[in-house]
Design a protein around this motif. Structure first.
Motif, PDB file in Angstrom:
ATOM      1  N   ALA A 181       0.639  -1.453   0.106  1.00 56.33           N
ATOM      2  CA  ALA A 181       0.001   0.029   0.239  1.00 56.33           C
ATOM      3  C   ALA A 181       1.180   1.446   0.000  1.00 56.33           C
ATOM      4  CB  ALA A 181      -0.850   0.235   1.230  1.00 56.33           C
ATOM      5  N   ARG A 182       2.115   1.610   1.077  1.00 55.02           N
ATOM      6  CA  ARG A 182       2.647   2.173   0.742  1.00 55.02           C
ATOM      7  C   ARG A 182       3.468   2.798   0.092  1.00 55.02           C
ATOM      8  NH1 ARG A 182       3.967   5.804   3.761  1.00 55.02           N
ATOM      9  NH2 ARG A 182       6.034   5.528   4.651  1.00 55.02           N
ATOM     10  N   ASN A 183       3.747   1.414  -1.089  1.00 55.41           N
ATOM     11  CA  ASN A 183       4.148   1.313  -2.119  1.00 55.41           C
ATOM     12  C   ASN A 183       3.649   2.424  -3.532  1.00 55.41           C
ATOM     13  OD1 ASN A 183       6.093   0.215  -4.044  1.00 55.41           O
ATOM     14  ND2 ASN A 183       6.214  -0.909  -2.963  1.00 55.41           N
ATOM     15  N   LEU A 184       2.383   1.918  -2.840  1.00 63.47           N
ATOM     16  CA  LEU A 184       1.641   2.798  -4.725  1.00 63.47           C
ATOM     17  C   LEU A 184       1.344   3.903  -3.692  1.00 63.47           C
ATOM     18  CD1 LEU A 184       0.000  -0.861  -5.402  1.00 63.47           C
ATOM     19  CD2 LEU A 184       0.763   0.665  -6.651  1.00 63.47           C
ATOM     20  N   GLY A 185       1.474   4.372  -2.339  1.00 66.40           N
ATOM     21  CA  GLY A 185       1.146   5.696  -3.011  1.00 66.40           C
ATOM     22  C   GLY A 185       0.340   5.668  -1.473  1.00 66.40           C
ATOM     23  N   ALA A 186       0.094   5.001  -0.951  1.00 64.15           N
ATOM     24  CA  ALA A 186      -1.469   5.265   0.310  1.00 64.15           C
ATOM     25  C   ALA A 186      -0.776   5.882   2.245  1.00 64.15           C
ATOM     26  CB  ALA A 186      -1.660   3.889   0.590  1.00 64.15           C
ATOM     27  N   ARG A 187      -1.129   6.988   2.563  1.00 61.13           N
ATOM     28  CA  ARG A 187      -0.270   7.307   3.384  1.00 61.13           C
ATOM     29  C   ARG A 187      -1.671   7.513   4.148  1.00 61.13           C
ATOM     30  NH1 ARG A 187       3.555  11.994   3.069  1.00 61.13           N
ATOM     31  NH2 ARG A 187       3.649  10.901   4.828  1.00 61.13           N
ATOM     32  N   GLY A 188      -1.186   7.877   5.716  1.00 62.93           N
ATOM     33  CA  GLY A 188      -3.319   8.792   6.906  1.00 62.93           C
ATOM     34  C   GLY A 188      -3.790   7.634   6.679  1.00 62.93           C
ATOM     35  N   TRP A 189      -4.969   9.056   6.581  1.00 58.27           N
ATOM     36  CA  TRP A 189      -6.343   8.279   6.781  1.00 58.27           C
ATOM     37  C   TRP A 189      -6.651   7.147   5.411  1.00 58.27           C
ATOM     38  CZ3 TRP A 189     -10.711   8.229   3.368  1.00 58.27           C
ATOM     39  CH2 TRP A 189     -10.574   9.408   2.285  1.00 58.27           C
ATOM     40  N   LYS A 190      -6.099   7.552   4.296  1.00 59.10           N
ATOM     41  CA  LYS A 190      -6.435   6.455   3.295  1.00 59.10           C
ATOM     42  C   LYS A 190      -5.766   5.621   3.718  1.00 59.10           C
ATOM     43  CE  LYS A 190      -7.389   8.867  -1.065  1.00 59.10           C
ATOM     44  NZ  LYS A 190      -6.894   9.257  -2.339  1.00 59.10           N
ATOM     45  N   LEU A 191      -4.532   5.335   4.414  1.00 56.77           N
ATOM     46  CA  LEU A 191      -3.986   4.009   4.714  1.00 56.77           C
ATOM     47  C   LEU A 191      -4.673   3.523   5.896  1.00 56.77           C
ATOM     48  CD1 LEU A 191      -1.576   2.323   4.150  1.00 56.77           C
ATOM     49  CD2 LEU A 191      -0.340   3.204   5.830  1.00 56.77           C
ATOM     50  N   TYR A 192      -5.159   4.482   6.469  1.00 60.07           N
ATOM     51  CA  TYR A 192      -6.047   3.423   7.508  1.00 60.07           C
ATOM     52  C   TYR A 192      -7.358   2.437   7.577  1.00 60.07           C
ATOM     53  CZ  TYR A 192      -3.741   5.074  11.606  1.00 60.07           C
ATOM     54  OH  TYR A 192      -2.617   4.696  13.100  1.00 60.07           O
ATOM     55  N   ALA A 193      -7.639   3.707   6.075  1.00 60.75           N
ATOM     56  CA  ALA A 193      -9.574   3.187   5.497  1.00 60.75           C
ATOM     57  C   ALA A 193      -9.692   2.112   5.080  1.00 60.75           C
ATOM     58  CB  ALA A 193     -10.189   4.625   5.820  1.00 60.75           C
ATOM     59  N   LEU A 194      -8.716   2.064   3.458  1.00 54.10           N
ATOM     60  CA  LEU A 194      -8.352   1.639   2.939  1.00 54.10           C
ATOM     61  C   LEU A 194      -8.065   0.081   2.987  1.00 54.10           C
ATOM     62  CD1 LEU A 194      -8.686   3.965  -0.194  1.00 54.10           C
ATOM     63  CD2 LEU A 194     -10.742   2.881   1.064  1.00 54.10           C
ATOM     64  N   VAL A 195      -7.108   0.502   3.408  1.00 58.18           N
ATOM     65  CA  VAL A 195      -5.898  -0.780   4.621  1.00 58.18           C
ATOM     66  C   VAL A 195      -6.019  -1.393   5.299  1.00 58.18           C
ATOM     67  CG1 VAL A 195      -3.329  -1.661   3.900  1.00 58.18           C
ATOM     68  CG2 VAL A 195      -4.612   0.222   2.336  1.00 58.18           C
ATOM     69  N   ILE A 196      -5.238  -0.808   6.829  1.00 60.27           N
ATOM     70  CA  ILE A 196      -5.314  -0.926   7.535  1.00 60.27           C
ATOM     71  C   ILE A 196      -6.552  -1.896   8.529  1.00 60.27           C
ATOM     72  CG2 ILE A 196      -4.249  -0.228  10.399  1.00 60.27           C
ATOM     73  CD1 ILE A 196      -2.717   1.210   8.690  1.00 60.27           C
ATOM     74  N   PHE A 197      -7.639  -0.503   8.562  1.00 59.56           N
ATOM     75  CA  PHE A 197      -9.450  -0.833   8.948  1.00 59.56           C
ATOM     76  C   PHE A 197      -9.910  -2.625   8.296  1.00 59.56           C
ATOM     77  CE2 PHE A 197     -13.430  -1.404   8.592  1.00 59.56           C
ATOM     78  CZ  PHE A 197     -13.859  -1.267   9.470  1.00 59.56           C
ATOM     79  N   PRO A 198      -9.672  -2.929   6.733  1.00 58.30           N
ATOM     80  CA  PRO A 198      -9.850  -3.959   5.716  1.00 58.30           C
ATOM     81  C   PRO A 198      -8.948  -5.507   6.568  1.00 58.30           C
ATOM     82  CG  PRO A 198      -9.847  -2.297   4.832  1.00 58.30           C
ATOM     83  CD  PRO A 198      -9.554  -2.187   5.187  1.00 58.30           C
ATOM     84  N   ALA A 199      -7.950  -5.132   6.617  1.00 55.77           N
ATOM     85  CA  ALA A 199      -6.667  -6.370   6.878  1.00 55.77           C
ATOM     86  C   ALA A 199      -6.841  -6.584   8.442  1.00 55.77           C
ATOM     87  CB  ALA A 199      -5.460  -5.280   6.767  1.00 55.77           C
TER      88      ALA A 199
END
Lengths: 256, 273
Positions: free
Chosen positions: A157-175
């Motif tokens: 996710a970081r690689n594709l540019g995810a950071r901040g709230w988007k990283l939370y909402a779209l990756v950490i939460f679903p994971a």
């Protein structure tokens, strides 16, 4: 033929419960105990039917379920949000996280005296106990889910540019979702248990209250009937709502 | 986009003291070039890839992309992992669109771009599929589409075909060569498979066993598309293998290798929050 029937799981269960009810009915007919101490299955069935016909059970179920849904909803929202925060922040983990862990050892019905003093004999006190029942389990499960986010997902996710709230909402939460759902299932059963305990302790229209009324009226068949209703609701929510969601998510997430 | 690696050294702190994974690496990668990093396990080639991606910071030295020093991950350098690392909660289509969402491409454009790259990896019919329904080779194709969709200048591939069976791998070698010819991305490809490196690379950079140093660089002049079983590939691979042999032996007996690989797999960049 008989052995083949016994190989079928459902058949085995049916036979077992039929036998159990038969033994129960026989014992009741034997007349060893008075009907108000040892009700017969037929008596219980009649009470159940009457309870649903005259609406008392319906009102009881509705009242309890309403408390449960509101309380559980509140604790799910607070629990998931605080779990997400605690899971990603070392400071919050060391402070609030350890508080949550400590409080979790407290059976949630122990919050009732405090709730009664703060809120009086009110709906709010009841809700408070339900919320405290589910909140800590959901918080710790969410926190664990966040901490266990596979580094691979974060890397991708970081690689594709995810950071901040988007990283939370779209990756950490679903994971973390599989663990969050397990936590909600556990939280629901804690909330359900503490609600029943709380309803036993003061007049409140809910199922716990119906149970207590049975005792006060020396109506054992009502006590058993309400117990059956409570078991049925617990089973239905666990098997019909939580278990399928849990299985589907775990399968899709590749955890099975 | 030109990639300059200057004096990159990486030291990890383990409980047995400092562990040098990479020692003073200097390497230039030209725009549109396909470079394979080849070396035994634990030679730090994945660490170098992490550093180029910005998922890890060098202890000394720097990586520059078009003259700019790399400090964190960015969609101009996208990594493809051995395990594909698709998000199982998203459909194939949404996985491919993920990077586009991150860099703020408007929704209608995301659809068009994602379709284009799914077509390029021959998975146009699998838009709606879930990740757990895909085979290993299909997952890796989706990962390639996801990376390409973000339109990076550099593709970083970390043993992307290492977990696939031989037939699927050969097929993906062909497809990757075609994709590279069509898109002209700069590719840095990590592998420990010598023939794979020869089939794919314009150059093969051979690393020594830990601490990783560049031992020798081979320029592969064979015409493309290359086939893994062709004599020219096999001959060159044999020559490179001879160069590598003692390092592979050293790595097999190195007790720190698995620890190092564990470290490499956990780097997520420092500014996660």
């Amino acid at each position: 033929m008989v052995s083949r029937v016994f190989q079928n799981t459902l058949a085995r269960k049916l036979i077992f419960f039929a036998a159990l009810i038969a033994v129960w009915q026989t014992l009741a007919w034997s007349g060893w105990w008075a009907e108000y101490i040892f009700p017969s299955p037929l008596g219980v069935a009649q009470t159940l039917a009457r309870g649903f016909q005259n609406g008392t059970f319906v009102v009881g179920i509705a009242t309890s379920m309403q408390r449960l849904l509101i309380g559980f909803g509140i604790s799910a929202i607070i629990g998931i949000l605080s779990g997400l925060a605690i899971g990603r922040s070392k400071v919050l983990d060391e402070t609030i996280g350890s508080l949550v862990l400590g409080l979790q050892t407290l059976p949630s019905i122990c919050w009732l005296p405090l709730a009664l003093l703060w809120f009086g004999l009110s709906e709010t006190a009841m809700l408070f106990v339900v919320v405290m029942g589910a909140l800590l389990a959901i918080t710790t499960a969410t926190e664990a889910g966040v901490k266990n986010t596979p580094p691979l997902y974060l890397r991708a996710a970081r690689n594709l540019g995810a950071r901040g709230w988007k990283l939370y909402a779209l990756v950490i939460f679903p994971a973390a979702l599989p663990e969050i759902i397990t936590g909600m299932k556990l939280g629901w059963s804690f909330a359900w248990r503490s609600l029943m305990a709380a309803e036993l302790l003061y007049v409140s229209l809910g199922l716990g209250h119906l149970l207590m009324m049975g005792r006060e009226l020396n109506d054992m068949s009502q006590v058993v009937a309400v117990m059956l209703v409570i078991i049925a609701i617990g089973l239905v929510v666990d098997r019909v709502i939580f278990a399928p969601i849990e299985t589907r998510v775990r399968e899709r997430w590749g955890l099975i | 986009m030109k990639l300059e690696i200057r004096g990159v050294t990486k030291t990890f702190q383990s409980k047995n003291g400092a562990l040098t994974a990479l020692d003073a690496i200097d390497l230039d990668v030209q725009p549109g070039e396909f470079v394979c990093l080849l070396g035994p396990s634990g030679c730090g080639k994945s660490t170098l890839l992490n550093i180029i991606a910005g998922l890890d910071a060098p202890t000394r030295g720097q990586v520059r992309v078009e003259g700019k020093i790399v400090t964190r991950p960015g969609p101009d350098r996208v990594m493809i992992f051995q395990s594909a690392a698709l998000f199982p909660w998203l459909s194939v289509f949404d996985n491919v669109k993920f990077g586009l969402n991150m860099i703020g491409v408007p929704k209608p454009a995301r659809q068009v771009i994602a379709r284009k790259y799914l077509q390029m990896v021959h998975l146009a019919d699998f838009e709606r599929a879930s990740v757990h329904e895909l085979s290993g080779g299909m997952k890796q194709r989706v990962a390639i589409a996801r990376a390409l969709a973000a339109d990076p200048d550099v593709l970083l591939m970390d043993e992307p075909f290492g977990a696939l069976d031989a037939q699927t791998r050969d097929l993906l070698h062909d497809e990757l060569q075609t994709i590279w010819t069509e898109t002209r991305k700069t590719i840095v490809f990590v592998t420990h498979n010598v023939r794979e490196a020869v089939v794919l690379g314009d150059r093969v950079v051979v690393f020594s066993a830990r601490p990783g140093r560049i031992k020798k660089i081979f320029t592969i002049d064979l015409p493309r598309p290359r086939q893994i079983e062709s004599y020219a590939v096999v001959d060159l691979a044999r020559e490179i293998m001879a160069e590598l042999k003692e390092d592979v032996l050293a790595s097999v007996h190195d007790p720190q290798v698995s620890w190092l690989q564990g470290m490499e797999a956990q780097r997520v960049g420092d500014d996660v929050l």
